[in-house]
Design a protein around this motif. Structure first.
Motif, PDB file in Angstrom:
ATOM      1  N   THR A   3       0.843  -1.192   0.000  1.00  0.00           N
ATOM      2  CA  THR A   3       0.000   0.000   0.000  1.00  0.00           C
ATOM      3  C   THR A   3       0.874   1.237   0.000  1.00  0.00           C
ATOM      4  O   THR A   3       2.067   1.177   0.273  1.00  0.00           O
ATOM      5  N   LEU A   4       0.215   2.373  -0.243  1.00  0.00           N
ATOM      6  CA  LEU A   4       0.953   3.627  -0.319  1.00  0.00           C
ATOM      7  C   LEU A   4       1.693   3.904   0.993  1.00  0.00           C
ATOM      8  O   LEU A   4       2.878   4.175   1.012  1.00  0.00           O
ATOM      9  N   SER A   5       0.964   3.793   2.111  1.00  0.00           N
ATOM     10  CA  SER A   5       1.655   4.140   3.358  1.00  0.00           C
ATOM     11  C   SER A   5       2.740   3.131   3.704  1.00  0.00           C
ATOM     12  O   SER A   5       3.770   3.485   4.259  1.00  0.00           O
ATOM     13  N   GLU A   6       2.540   1.866   3.312  1.00  0.00           N
ATOM     14  CA  GLU A   6       3.607   0.887   3.547  1.00  0.00           C
ATOM     15  C   GLU A   6       4.860   1.282   2.773  1.00  0.00           C
ATOM     16  O   GLU A   6       5.970   1.210   3.296  1.00  0.00           O
ATOM     17  N   LYS A   7       4.621   1.715   1.517  1.00  0.00           N
ATOM     18  CA  LYS A   7       5.779   2.092   0.707  1.00  0.00           C
ATOM     19  C   LYS A   7       6.467   3.322   1.288  1.00  0.00           C
ATOM     20  O   LYS A   7       7.683   3.411   1.344  1.00  0.00           O
ATOM     21  N   VAL A   8       5.639   4.297   1.733  1.00  0.00           N
ATOM     22  CA  VAL A   8       6.218   5.497   2.338  1.00  0.00           C
ATOM     23  C   VAL A   8       7.023   5.116   3.556  1.00  0.00           C
ATOM     24  O   VAL A   8       8.142   5.568   3.757  1.00  0.00           O
ATOM     25  N   ALA A 131     -16.941   6.665   1.280  1.00  0.00           N
ATOM     26  CA  ALA A 131     -16.019   5.559   0.981  1.00  0.00           C
ATOM     27  C   ALA A 131     -14.858   6.030   0.102  1.00  0.00           C
ATOM     28  O   ALA A 131     -13.728   5.559   0.237  1.00  0.00           O
ATOM     29  N   LEU A 132     -15.162   6.973  -0.794  1.00  0.00           N
ATOM     30  CA  LEU A 132     -14.156   7.423  -1.767  1.00  0.00           C
ATOM     31  C   LEU A 132     -13.141   8.396  -1.150  1.00  0.00           C
ATOM     32  O   LEU A 132     -11.938   8.306  -1.400  1.00  0.00           O
ATOM     33  N   ARG A 133     -13.652   9.319  -0.331  1.00  0.00           N
ATOM     34  CA  ARG A 133     -12.766  10.349   0.240  1.00  0.00           C
ATOM     35  C   ARG A 133     -11.811   9.730   1.251  1.00  0.00           C
ATOM     36  O   ARG A 133     -12.207   8.956   2.106  1.00  0.00           O
ATOM     37  N   GLY A 134     -10.585  10.115   1.145  1.00  0.00           N
ATOM     38  CA  GLY A 134      -9.561   9.562   2.043  1.00  0.00           C
ATOM     39  C   GLY A 134      -8.961   8.309   1.440  1.00  0.00           C
ATOM     40  O   GLY A 134      -7.759   8.211   1.268  1.00  0.00           O
ATOM     41  N   ALA A 135      -9.819   7.375   1.031  1.00  0.00           N
ATOM     42  CA  ALA A 135      -9.319   6.096   0.536  1.00  0.00           C
ATOM     43  C   ALA A 135      -8.869   6.175  -0.922  1.00  0.00           C
ATOM     44  O   ALA A 135      -7.886   5.541  -1.304  1.00  0.00           O
ATOM     45  N   THR A 136      -9.590   6.939  -1.751  1.00  0.00           N
ATOM     46  CA  THR A 136      -9.213   7.037  -3.164  1.00  0.00           C
ATOM     47  C   THR A 136      -8.725   8.440  -3.502  1.00  0.00           C
ATOM     48  O   THR A 136      -7.741   8.620  -4.213  1.00  0.00           O
ATOM     49  N   ILE A 137      -9.438   9.426  -2.987  1.00  0.00           N
ATOM     50  CA  ILE A 137      -9.033  10.814  -3.250  1.00  0.00           C
ATOM     51  C   ILE A 137      -8.954  11.557  -1.916  1.00  0.00           C
ATOM     52  O   ILE A 137      -9.804  11.379  -1.045  1.00  0.00           O
ATOM     53  N   GLN A 176       0.728   2.785  13.203  1.00  0.00           N
ATOM     54  CA  GLN A 176       0.840   3.287  11.828  1.00  0.00           C
ATOM     55  C   GLN A 176       0.804   4.818  11.784  1.00  0.00           C
ATOM     56  O   GLN A 176       1.445   5.433  10.939  1.00  0.00           O
ATOM     57  N   ALA A 177       0.041   5.423  12.692  1.00  0.00           N
ATOM     58  CA  ALA A 177      -0.016   6.897  12.732  1.00  0.00           C
ATOM     59  C   ALA A 177       1.366   7.455  13.079  1.00  0.00           C
ATOM     60  O   ALA A 177       1.825   8.433  12.469  1.00  0.00           O
ATOM     61  N   ALA A 212      -2.274  12.680   7.601  1.00  0.00           N
ATOM     62  CA  ALA A 212      -3.681  12.258   7.675  1.00  0.00           C
ATOM     63  C   ALA A 212      -4.240  12.026   6.273  1.00  0.00           C
ATOM     64  O   ALA A 212      -4.993  11.076   6.028  1.00  0.00           O
ATOM     65  N   ALA A 213      -3.841  12.894   5.330  1.00  0.00           N
ATOM     66  CA  ALA A 213      -4.377  12.799   3.967  1.00  0.00           C
ATOM     67  C   ALA A 213      -3.903  11.529   3.257  1.00  0.00           C
ATOM     68  O   ALA A 213      -4.618  10.984   2.425  1.00  0.00           O
ATOM     69  N   ILE A 214      -2.702  11.063   3.573  1.00  0.00           N
ATOM     70  CA  ILE A 214      -2.189   9.875   2.875  1.00  0.00           C
ATOM     71  C   ILE A 214      -2.393   8.596   3.691  1.00  0.00           C
ATOM     72  O   ILE A 214      -2.048   7.510   3.228  1.00  0.00           O
ATOM     73  N   ALA A 215      -2.982   8.738   4.886  1.00  0.00           N
ATOM     74  CA  ALA A 215      -3.090   7.590   5.799  1.00  0.00           C
ATOM     75  C   ALA A 215      -3.827   6.408   5.174  1.00  0.00           C
ATOM     76  O   ALA A 215      -3.476   5.253   5.397  1.00  0.00           O
TER      77      ALA A 215
END
Ligand SMILES: Nc1ncnc2c1ncn2[C@@H]1O[C@H](COP(=O)(O)OP(=O)(O)OP(=O)(O)O)[C@@H](O)[C@H]1O
Length: 335
Positions: A3-8, A131-137, A176-177, A212-215
């Motif tokens: 996932t994105l945060s894992e990669k970060v 569902a979309l906000r935060g998770a996709t955009i 994770q935070a 928070a935005a990329i969480a």
């Protein structure tokens, strides 16, 4: 796939640059602009599927019975970025808010279409938006303090995103935070986790907001003047962070900025807006080196003194023809 945060977090742990992960596909440039805008040649579409398509979007103030944004077009594939520049009140933020489904009262999308991950957003229910906000955009705006709750510790606010969007349990969300706070280069993330907004500087709060935005590992991040209020050093660090996320995780970026140097540094494509119109659009390097529209030339002239050319490589930026126009009026933001 990580996932994105894992990669970060992996990157953060290694604390070193790695090569692009392959998700950064070539941008699909539509070549389209507003009907009045200068149009650039169309490059062949990249094979990658767009994560965001904005097609001839028009936004109206229904209370005033007036169209405010007169047709915006752009397409983003994973790992690519588009910059929106232009004078104050030209419709940059409204375009972002339309994309996020959060237009102010009385404002509506009255033409065109927006697709997020292939899904037309016009008919989305509020549950689908949630569902979309935060998770996709996701989005980061200027003035981070107003987006964070002053009475809740900042770390808990990030944990909440992780619990709600990723279904994590309390202990794992906290872990994770803290990792995310580390990933956005906050020193002593454990301490920051337990602090309140009033205890942190503007730059630290902006990083908290980015964390928070990329969480929830969004595929698209909208950064609307996200670094404007910060001092240059902190701004540079946050821009590096965004560039890194983009390159390494395939995050697609929409970046609104009055600062052409920021756009030159980070964006593949740029839209120049004025009075609700896209007056010029194309690959950033091309637009900034060879502006076709008088207003773009004015913007460039305003920025040359701040060293824009250093972001544009060795070629000098075209000298602007500014004699006939009052640039202070044309570029209100810079006043
Ligand atoms: N909540 C609102 N209520 C009334 N008018 C608004 C609202 N938000 C935007 N507008 C109007 O819509 C137009 C476009 O605003 P927008 O915020 O998109 O401009 P912008 O290009 O982002 O400007 P800036 O760079 O100053 O943020 C402006 O004329 C603005 O006054």
């Amino acid at each position: 796939m990580a996932t994105l945060s894992e990669k970060v977090l992996t990157k953060s742990a290694r604390n070193s640059k790695t090569e692009q992960n392959g998700s950064g596909a070539e941008v699909e440039e539509t070549g389209a602009t507003s009907t009045t805008g200068a149009t650039r040649p169309v490059r062949p579409a990249a094979p990658s599927t767009p994560v965001l398509s904005v097609r001839d979007v028009r936004i109206s103030d229904q209370a005033a019975g007036q169209e405010i944004v007169h047709g915006v077009n752009f397409t983003l594939t994973p790992g690519r970025s588009v910059g929106i520049v232009g004078e104050s009140g030209s419709g940059k933020t409204l375009t972002c808010r339309a994309t996020l489904g959060i237009l102010p009262a009385h404002f509506e999308v009255t033409g065109g279409s927006i697709e997020i991950d292939g899904q037309d957003i016009s008919g989305l229910s509020s549950a689908q938006w949630t569902a979309l906000r935060g998770a996709t955009i996701s989005a980061v705006f200027q003035d981070p303090a107003s987006y964070l709750n002053p009475s809740i510790r900042v770390g808990a606010q990030i944990s909440e995103v992780l619990k709600v969007k990723k279904g994590l349990k309390r202990r794992e969300a906290r872990r994770q935070a803290i990792d995310l706070l580390h990933a956005v280069h906050l020193r002593d993330p454990e301490l920051v986790y337990s602090q309140y907004t009033y205890e942190l500087s503007g730059g630290m709060l902006q990083r908290v907001l980015i964390a928070a935005a990329i969480a929830a590992d969004p595929r698209i991040l909208i950064a609307d003047e996200a670094t404007t209020a910060l001092d240059v050093t902190v701004q540079a660090e946050i821009l590096d962070l965004l560039a890194d996320l983009r390159e390494r995780t395939g995050l697609a970026l929409v970046l609104v900025s009055h600062d052409l140097a920021v756009v030159a540094q980070l964006c593949d494509e740029v839209l120049v807006m004025r009075q609700g119109e896209v007056v010029e659009q194309g690959p950033t390097h091309e637009v900034l080196h060879n502006p076709q529209h008088e207003y773009t030339r004015l913007l460039i002239a305003e920025h040359e003194q701040y060293g824009l050319d250093k972001f544009l490589g060795t070629d000098a930026v075209e000298p602007a023809k500014t004699d006939a126009v009052d640039t202070a009026d044309a570029v209100k933001e810079d006043a």
